[in-house]
Design a protein around this motif. Structure first.
Motif, PDB file in Angstrom:
ATOM      1  N   ARG A  97       0.828  -1.204   0.000  1.00 32.85           N
ATOM      2  CA  ARG A  97       0.000   0.000   0.000  1.00 32.85           C
ATOM      3  C   ARG A  97       0.868   1.263   0.000  1.00 32.85           C
ATOM      4  NH1 ARG A  97      -5.388   0.132   0.957  1.00 32.85           N
ATOM      5  NH2 ARG A  97      -6.286   2.194   1.315  1.00 32.85           N
ATOM      6  N   LEU A  98       1.911   1.260   0.807  1.00 24.19           N
ATOM      7  CA  LEU A  98       2.816   2.408   0.853  1.00 24.19           C
ATOM      8  C   LEU A  98       3.472   2.650  -0.507  1.00 24.19           C
ATOM      9  CD1 LEU A  98       4.581   1.938   4.315  1.00 24.19           C
ATOM     10  CD2 LEU A  98       3.120   3.852   3.631  1.00 24.19           C
ATOM     11  N   SER A  99       3.868   1.576  -1.166  1.00 25.67           N
ATOM     12  CA  SER A  99       4.531   1.701  -2.469  1.00 25.67           C
ATOM     13  C   SER A  99       3.590   2.221  -3.550  1.00 25.67           C
ATOM     14  CB  SER A  99       5.092   0.343  -2.907  1.00 25.67           C
ATOM     15  OG  SER A  99       6.114  -0.086  -2.048  1.00 25.67           O
ATOM     16  N   LEU A 100       2.323   1.788  -3.503  1.00 22.92           N
ATOM     17  CA  LEU A 100       1.394   2.076  -4.596  1.00 22.92           C
ATOM     18  C   LEU A 100       0.602   3.370  -4.435  1.00 22.92           C
ATOM     19  CD1 LEU A 100      -0.008  -1.550  -4.979  1.00 22.92           C
ATOM     20  CD2 LEU A 100       1.403  -0.352  -6.663  1.00 22.92           C
ATOM     21  N   THR A 101       0.446   3.835  -3.193  1.00 24.88           N
ATOM     22  CA  THR A 101      -0.455   4.965  -2.943  1.00 24.88           C
ATOM     23  C   THR A 101      -0.107   6.194  -3.765  1.00 24.88           C
ATOM     24  OG1 THR A 101      -0.977   4.203  -0.705  1.00 24.88           O
ATOM     25  CG2 THR A 101      -1.321   6.532  -1.168  1.00 24.88           C
ATOM     26  N   GLY A 102       1.170   6.464  -3.928  1.00 21.58           N
ATOM     27  CA  GLY A 102       1.579   7.658  -4.662  1.00 21.58           C
ATOM     28  C   GLY A 102       1.108   7.697  -6.099  1.00 21.58           C
ATOM     29  N   LEU A 103       0.832   6.515  -6.681  1.00 18.36           N
ATOM     30  CA  LEU A 103       0.375   6.468  -8.071  1.00 18.36           C
ATOM     31  C   LEU A 103      -1.069   6.960  -8.217  1.00 18.36           C
ATOM     32  CD1 LEU A 103       1.784   2.986  -9.168  1.00 18.36           C
ATOM     33  CD2 LEU A 103       2.749   5.242  -9.619  1.00 18.36           C
ATOM     34  N   PHE A 104      -1.805   7.031  -7.113  1.00 16.67           N
ATOM     35  CA  PHE A 104      -3.217   7.393  -7.173  1.00 16.67           C
ATOM     36  C   PHE A 104      -3.504   8.752  -6.530  1.00 16.67           C
ATOM     37  CE2 PHE A 104      -3.013   2.814  -7.425  1.00 16.67           C
ATOM     38  CZ  PHE A 104      -3.932   2.508  -8.413  1.00 16.67           C
ATOM     39  N   THR A 105      -2.452   9.499  -6.230  1.00 13.86           N
ATOM     40  CA  THR A 105      -2.632  10.792  -5.569  1.00 13.86           C
ATOM     41  C   THR A 105      -1.688  11.820  -6.180  1.00 13.86           C
ATOM     42  OG1 THR A 105      -0.993  10.175  -3.877  1.00 13.86           O
ATOM     43  CG2 THR A 105      -3.302   9.738  -3.365  1.00 13.86           C
ATOM     44  N   SER A 222       5.680   4.332 -14.266  1.00 14.08           N
ATOM     45  CA  SER A 222       5.905   4.602 -12.841  1.00 14.08           C
ATOM     46  C   SER A 222       5.821   3.318 -12.023  1.00 14.08           C
ATOM     47  CB  SER A 222       4.872   5.610 -12.322  1.00 14.08           C
ATOM     48  OG  SER A 222       4.975   6.837 -13.005  1.00 14.08           O
ATOM     49  N   LEU A 223       4.871   2.460 -12.354  1.00  8.52           N
ATOM     50  CA  LEU A 223       4.698   1.211 -11.612  1.00  8.52           C
ATOM     51  C   LEU A 223       5.933   0.324 -11.755  1.00  8.52           C
ATOM     52  CD1 LEU A 223       2.797  -0.647  -9.972  1.00  8.52           C
ATOM     53  CD2 LEU A 223       1.965  -1.554 -12.144  1.00  8.52           C
ATOM     54  N   GLY A 224       6.495   0.293 -12.957  1.00 12.05           N
ATOM     55  CA  GLY A 224       7.664  -0.550 -13.199  1.00 12.05           C
ATOM     56  C   GLY A 224       8.883  -0.131 -12.419  1.00 12.05           C
ATOM     57  N   SER A 225       8.907   1.117 -11.946  1.00 11.45           N
ATOM     58  CA  SER A 225      10.074   1.617 -11.208  1.00 11.45           C
ATOM     59  C   SER A 225       9.892   1.580  -9.697  1.00 11.45           C
ATOM     60  CB  SER A 225      10.378   3.052 -11.651  1.00 11.45           C
ATOM     61  OG  SER A 225       9.302   3.923 -11.303  1.00 11.45           O
ATOM     62  N   LEU A 226       8.750   1.090  -9.217  1.00 10.85           N
ATOM     63  CA  LEU A 226       8.493   1.073  -7.777  1.00 10.85           C
ATOM     64  C   LEU A 226       9.249  -0.057  -7.082  1.00 10.85           C
ATOM     65  CD1 LEU A 226       4.630   1.714  -7.478  1.00 10.85           C
ATOM     66  CD2 LEU A 226       6.485   3.313  -7.010  1.00 10.85           C
ATOM     67  N   PRO A 227       9.567   0.125  -5.781  1.00 11.99           N
ATOM     68  CA  PRO A 227      10.214  -0.946  -5.008  1.00 11.99           C
ATOM     69  C   PRO A 227       9.206  -1.981  -4.544  1.00 11.99           C
ATOM     70  CG  PRO A 227       9.906   0.987  -3.610  1.00 11.99           C
ATOM     71  CD  PRO A 227       9.432   1.376  -4.994  1.00 11.99           C
ATOM     72  N   LEU A 228       8.831  -2.891  -5.428  1.00 13.16           N
ATOM     73  CA  LEU A 228       7.849  -3.930  -5.114  1.00 13.16           C
ATOM     74  C   LEU A 228       8.562  -5.214  -4.694  1.00 13.16           C
ATOM     75  CD1 LEU A 228       5.392  -3.193  -8.046  1.00 13.16           C
ATOM     76  CD2 LEU A 228       5.080  -2.639  -5.624  1.00 13.16           C
ATOM     77  N   PRO A 365      -9.540   5.679  -4.154  1.00  7.04           N
ATOM     78  CA  PRO A 365     -10.813   6.407  -4.054  1.00  7.04           C
ATOM     79  C   PRO A 365     -10.772   7.797  -4.684  1.00  7.04           C
ATOM     80  CG  PRO A 365      -9.697   6.397  -1.924  1.00  7.04           C
ATOM     81  CD  PRO A 365      -8.945   5.459  -2.817  1.00  7.04           C
ATOM     82  N   LYS A 366      -9.624   8.456  -4.640  1.00  2.79           N
ATOM     83  CA  LYS A 366      -9.529   9.796  -5.234  1.00  2.79           C
ATOM     84  C   LYS A 366      -9.643   9.715  -6.751  1.00  2.79           C
ATOM     85  CE  LYS A 366      -6.908  11.970  -1.505  1.00  2.79           C
ATOM     86  NZ  LYS A 366      -5.665  12.701  -1.130  1.00  2.79           N
ATOM     87  N   LEU A 367      -9.015   8.700  -7.337  1.00  2.00           N
ATOM     88  CA  LEU A 367      -9.126   8.529  -8.783  1.00  2.00           C
ATOM     89  C   LEU A 367     -10.560   8.200  -9.166  1.00  2.00           C
ATOM     90  CD1 LEU A 367      -7.725   8.414 -11.515  1.00  2.00           C
ATOM     91  CD2 LEU A 367      -7.194   6.005 -11.071  1.00  2.00           C
ATOM     92  N   ASN A 368     -11.210   7.343  -8.395  1.00  2.00           N
ATOM     93  CA  ASN A 368     -12.613   7.015  -8.651  1.00  2.00           C
ATOM     94  C   ASN A 368     -13.488   8.260  -8.558  1.00  2.00           C
ATOM     95  OD1 ASN A 368     -14.904   4.924  -8.819  1.00  2.00           O
ATOM     96  ND2 ASN A 368     -15.417   6.054  -6.972  1.00  2.00           N
ATOM     97  N   ASP A 369     -13.206   9.131  -7.582  1.00  2.00           N
ATOM     98  CA  ASP A 369     -13.963  10.373  -7.450  1.00  2.00           C
ATOM     99  C   ASP A 369     -13.811  11.249  -8.690  1.00  2.00           C
ATOM    100  OD1 ASP A 369     -14.936   9.705  -4.991  1.00  2.00           O
ATOM    101  OD2 ASP A 369     -13.559  10.977  -3.843  1.00  2.00           O
ATOM    102  N   VAL A 370     -12.591  11.314  -9.217  1.00  2.00           N
ATOM    103  CA  VAL A 370     -12.361  12.120 -10.426  1.00  2.00           C
ATOM    104  C   VAL A 370     -13.137  11.532 -11.599  1.00  2.00           C
ATOM    105  CG1 VAL A 370     -10.631  12.920 -12.086  1.00  2.00           C
ATOM    106  CG2 VAL A 370     -10.113  12.947  -9.647  1.00  2.00           C
ATOM    107  N   PHE A 371     -13.051  10.208 -11.781  1.00  2.00           N
ATOM    108  CA  PHE A 371     -13.827   9.539 -12.832  1.00  2.00           C
ATOM    109  C   PHE A 371     -15.297   9.943 -12.739  1.00  2.00           C
ATOM    110  CE2 PHE A 371     -11.134   5.373 -13.299  1.00  2.00           C
ATOM    111  CZ  PHE A 371     -10.146   6.102 -13.933  1.00  2.00           C
TER     112      PHE A 371
END
Length: 426
Positions: A97-105, A222-228, A365-371
């Motif tokens: 969650r910490l790694s991915l959150t930035g992609l949606f905000t 961006s996803l491909g460069s995350l520390p997953l 949820p923020k992306l869904n709100d924008v949609f």
């Protein structure tokens, strides 16, 4: 500490899964009335299961005790999507969650805005062109698919129509297998839906891996460069993000929005002119018609919910439709009243659980709100609409995604043309 109302039943013979999946809303309503309470037990998926239909119980389950009630590691979602932020537990889920959150905000979300606006305009500009009623759920699902594939995979319908159509078909096959019986059977001239879904998943993973290897821009870059955690994590998450789940959820909410405001010119005009009222309308649509019926957890230890004892290894299912109509929190719970969000329920958006709640809620949820806001505001600014024909069966089905069982048809009229006949009502 009180015992859960109801009976856990006997293995196999006492299982109520079919009854629940046939009509989860009636299933819960009948038991709420029978037990005179919004928490009860029965046997589902051959496991003793507590049902949570109250705001208090939902908040305890998903927020205060999220470390006690865990995602089911044998859930079908894990089979179809692998280890993702949706299916994992504990520290692994927190790190993902910490790694991915930035992609949606933040800046990532802001950079998506122009594309979202352009897709909404392209997909919705011709709703009135034919002069015939539209099957809105299908139109909105197409809109959602274009948004998802364009944002998450850099595949845009107008630029790569063949690839777009292929991925859309594969996502549909994958989804249908996800909701079918998990039996991987293949014989000459026939294969199970689950088997077909696995084949679709493999082809989607090939496309996704190619994108991750060759794309450096946008979400996929961006996803491909995350520390997953491992090399497969990025592709598994992209498979989740482009699944049919998101377009269907968006289509569900947009369909409910158009039905709620059908023939109601006064409410539409007020929503268009008053941002706070517009926000309240969207909250009320989400409250009454959540796209997902709820979610499931497993008790990792003995605990309590809303004062009732829940033994270790019990299943727990929260029902968003019932939680959102808890009369202890929402007065006149079955009525469409956007005004409640500026009155008694002001500041209580956290009592909704359409996309989960607490630390394991939906990551976007923020992306869904924008949609949702972009699409709904485009409709408000450009159209009047009404049910056509005026009398239709709008009874909802709630699984796998909520929508009227009979797809509703709606006539749209451009605001600069003739109005809908005032006698038509929703």
């Amino acid at each position: 500490m009180a015992k859960l109302p109801g009976s856990a039943g006997v293995p196999v013979l006492g299982d109520k899964s079919l009854e629940f999946y046939r009509d989860p809303v009636s299933f819960c309503r009948q038991r709420i009335e029978k037990h005179r309470g919004r928490v009860f037990q029965c046997r589902v998926l051959n496991r003793p299961t507590a049902f949570v239909c109250s705001v208090q119980g939902m908040r305890e389950l998903l927020c205060e005790k999220s470390n006690v009630f865990l995602k089911d590691p044998t859930d079908l979602m894990t089979n179809m999507y692998g280890d993702t932020v949706v299916t994992t537990n504990g520290e692994e889920a927190c790190l993902l969650r910490l790694s991915l959150t930035g992609l949606f905000t933040g800046s990532c979300l802001k950079s998506s805005h122009d594309y979202i606006t352009s897709v909404c305009e392209r997909c919705l500009k011709d709703l009135s062109l034919s002069g015939r009623p539209q099957c809105v759920y299908s139109a909105f699902k197409r809109l959602g698919t274009e948004l998802v594939l364009g944002l998450f995979l850099n595949v845009r319908a107008e630029e790569q129509p063949e690839l777009f159509q292929e991925i859309m078909q594969l996502c549909t096959q994958h989804w249908h297998g996800l909701i079918s019986a998990p039996v991987n059977v293949k014989v000459p001239l026939w294969s199970s839906g689950f088997s077909t879904a696995l084949e679709a998943r493999d082809r989607l993973m090939d496309i996704i891996k190619d994108k991750l290897e060759n794309e450096t821009q946008g979400f996929v870059g961006s996803l491909g460069s995350l520390p997953l955690p491992d090399s497969s994590s990025a592709s598994q998450h992209l498979l989740l993000f482009i699944s049919a789940l998101i377009p269907k959820a968006l289509a569900s909410l947009l369909t409910s929005f158009t039905l709620a405001l059908s023939g109601d010119e006064q409410t539409r005009r007020r929503a268009m002119e008053d941002p706070e009222y517009f926000r309240a309308v969207l909250l009320e649509v989400q409250r009454l018609w959540p796209p997902f019926i709820g979610g499931r957890r497993i008790a990792d230890q003995d605990s309590t919910l809303a004062g009732f004892h829940v033994p270790k290894d019990y299943g727990v299912i929260y029902i968003s439709h019932s939680v959102h109509r808890d009369p202890e929190v929402f007065q006149q719970p079955d009525s469409f009243l956007p005004e409640r969000w500026s009155g008694r329920n002001a500041g209580q958006e956290h009592f909704l659980c359409s996309f989960g709640n607490g630390p394991r809620s939906c990551i976007g949820p923020k992306l869904n709100d924008v949609f949702l806001k972009e699409a709904c505001m485009y409709l408000l600014k450009n159209y009047d609409w009404c049910l056509d024909p005026p009398s239709q069966d709008l009874e909802y089905k709630w699984l796998p995604v909520s929508r009227p069982a009979d797809p509703p048809s709606i006539s749209f009229t451009r605001l600069d043309h003739a109005r809908c006949d005032g006698s038509d009502t929703g």
